[in-house]
Enzyme design. Structure first.
Site, PDB file in Angstrom:
ATOM      1  N   SER A 173       0.934  -1.197   0.169  1.00 29.20           N
ATOM      2  CA  SER A 173       0.029   0.036  -0.051  1.00 29.20           C
ATOM      3  C   SER A 173       1.077   1.122  -0.048  1.00 29.20           C
ATOM      4  CB  SER A 173      -0.915  -0.030   1.486  1.00 29.20           C
ATOM      5  OG  SER A 173      -2.039   0.855   1.037  1.00 29.20           O
ATOM      6  N   ASP A 189      -9.256  -4.131  -5.967  1.00 28.90           N
ATOM      7  CA  ASP A 189      -8.772  -3.578  -4.688  1.00 28.90           C
ATOM      8  C   ASP A 189      -9.866  -2.368  -4.102  1.00 28.90           C
ATOM      9  OD1 ASP A 189      -7.234  -2.257  -2.427  1.00 28.90           O
ATOM     10  OD2 ASP A 189      -5.464  -3.615  -3.064  1.00 28.90           O
ATOM     11  N   HIS A 192      -7.496  -6.188  -0.389  1.00 26.61           N
ATOM     12  CA  HIS A 192      -6.300  -5.158  -0.201  1.00 26.61           C
ATOM     13  C   HIS A 192      -5.045  -6.124   0.372  1.00 26.61           C
ATOM     14  CE1 HIS A 192      -4.033  -1.695  -0.133  1.00 26.61           C
ATOM     15  NE2 HIS A 192      -4.105  -1.632   1.259  1.00 26.61           N
TER      16      HIS A 192
END
Length: 473
Positions: free
Chosen positions: A204, A411, A440
């Site tokens: 991320s 996602d 995710h």
């Protein structure tokens, strides 16, 4: 690739942010060895503390501390180096991450690398930014700010002004010196470990941080895996605005799952019926001032989209609300808050036009009702007391072919379009592994065999795929 939608006339009002490549600032050629000791709080790792410049461009100036952890390679005979880890957030502490990775990664990986965790500057045990936030200010629906049920953002504006002032009062000297300097901290970690190069796994926000590192230090980057990739062209506000369309697509996947189990959950027999149930329950809760307003329900549902494993818990939450119960929200204290703002407000300029935010919130509520205006709401960044010391990092293709991107197709937090943009920025340095699933996070947690084998083979043997890879569910 998803297209970003804006109300007519809004785009022209956005504040443009210049894009430059910050100065790399070479790490020292020598460094005192790391002194390892037992970790705090009974953490079953080795820990150490490094002293680093607050601003690497002024190496003789004030310093801060960065906390580092280590889990040695399980098989010393097969050890090939260190794998530096970052869990994302932005601003999630990473000191315990080696244990999390070791619990889920293939043995081939943990045999080959010392797993190195660290709390990035401003986070956890690394000279933390706290802004003296009160428990009320740590409300998750304020940290990731939802507007009022009718879309009004007046309360969000007041909150943002207040906490921005607090952050400037308590941490004004550190606020402009985050992501690019965090990448330079990583290079000092490499030096202190006595390594010529480091490999890296970042998730991320950690994907952007890793891309910054390998852009600044391509010759010191060994094998780089960027997972659940943030769009480098949307740092940071435009990236949050993807939280309109991306959760909508992922919600449809959850709705199909729930509709297929209508006999068990009774929350709708079709995708449309499930969506109507969600919107109806949120509207009912909007009428309750406490203890679980509609925005907390929306936040809990959004977090529930991050993993298929969370679907059952989310469905049971909906059932409880339908029965008139008042279950807790998405959690009390999240690992965000002041350190999050230090990163996303300190890296790039944000528009301070309150009317612009209000218009975009109303548009988002119509186009993307699942998140009800969250993506475009105002943040403390609009009133941030410190201008970025360096402008947004331009990710470039200036090194060897040594970057693997792993990305779910659906996602809800970092959409696939961001990975495509990062792949384009890195050019022939990189390959993109797309996994036909939602959620995710890909490697190594989801267990998709195709993605796991591809990433592990790259990290352990150095085999970068000859072309981008498509992985079935």
């Amino acid at each position: 690739m998803r297209r970003r939608h804006l109300a007519a006339g809004v785009l022209a009002s956005l504040i443009a942010t210049a894009i430059v490549v910050p100065l790399a600032v070479a790490a020292p050629s020598t460094s005192d060895p790391i002194t390892w000791h037992a970790c705090p709080d009974g953490l079953a790792l080795e820990c150490a503390t490094l002293t680093v410049p607050r601003d690497h461009r002024a190496p003789d100036g004030p310093t801060i501390e960065v906390a580092v952890s280590r889990l040695k390679a399980a098989d010393p005979a097969r050890r090939r180096g260190v794998l530096l880890l970052n869990p994302g957030g932005p601003s999630v502490p990473g000191l315990d991450l080696p244990l999390t990775i070791a619990a889920t990664a293939p043995r081939e990986l943990t045999d080959s690398y010392d797993l190195i965790g660290f709390d990035p500057r401003g986070v956890g045990r690394s000279t933390p930014v706290h802004c003296q936030l009160t428990p009320e200010q740590l409300d998750p629906t304020k940290l990731f700010p939802y507007p009022a049920p009718d879309g009004d953002i007046a309360a969000s504006v007041a909150y943002s002004r207040q906490v921005a002032e607090q952050c400037g009062r308590h941490h004004g000297d550190l606020l402009p010196h985050i992501t690019a300097n965090t990448a330079r901290d990583m290079d000092l970690i490499r030096t202190a470990l006595g390594e010529q190069k480091i490999s890296y796994l970042g998730v991320s926000y950690g994907s952007y941080l890793g891309a910054v590192y390998t852009t600044l230090f391509p010759e010191r980057s060994d094998r780089i895996v960027l997972d659940s990739v943030f769009d480098p062209n949307k740092i940071w506000r435009e990236g949050w605005r993807d939280w309109g369309p991306a959760p909508e697509e992922r919600f449809d996947e959850f709705a199909d799952w729930l509709a297929g189990r209508h006999a068990e959950y009774g929350l709708g027999a079709t995708r449309r019926a499930v969506r109507d149930t969600y919107l109806g329950l949120a509207a009912q809760l909007d009428a309750r001032p406490v203890p679980m307003p509609g925005n907390s329900f929306r936040a809990a549902t959004r977090y529930g989209l991050y993993s298929d494993r969370a679907f059952d818990g989310t469905a049971k939450l909906w059932q409880a609300v339908k029965r008139g119960e008042t279950p807790p929200g998405p959690g009390g204290k999240l690992p965000f808050g002041a350190p999050l703002w230090a990163i996303v407000c300190g890296d790039a300029g944000w528009p301070d036009n309150v009317a612009l935010h209000q218009v975009q919130v109303h548009v988002d509520r119509l186009r993307h009702p699942i998140t009800n205006g969250l993506p475009s709401n105002i943040w403390p960044c609009a009133f941030w007391p410190a201008k970025p010391a360096e402008l947004v990092m331009k990710i470039t293709d200036n090194g060897p072919s040594n970057v693997l991107l792993t990305q779910n197709l659906r996602d809800p937090a970092t959409p696939h379009s961001g990975a495509v943009a990062m792949r384009a920025a890195l050019g022939e340095r990189a390959r993109l592994v797309t996994v036909d699933q939602g959620g995710h996070g890909v490697y190594p947690h989801t267990g998709n065999a195709c993605a796991t084998v591809t990433a592990t083979t790259f990290l352990v043997r150095g085999d970068l795929p000859k072309r981008d890879v498509w992985c079935p569910r």
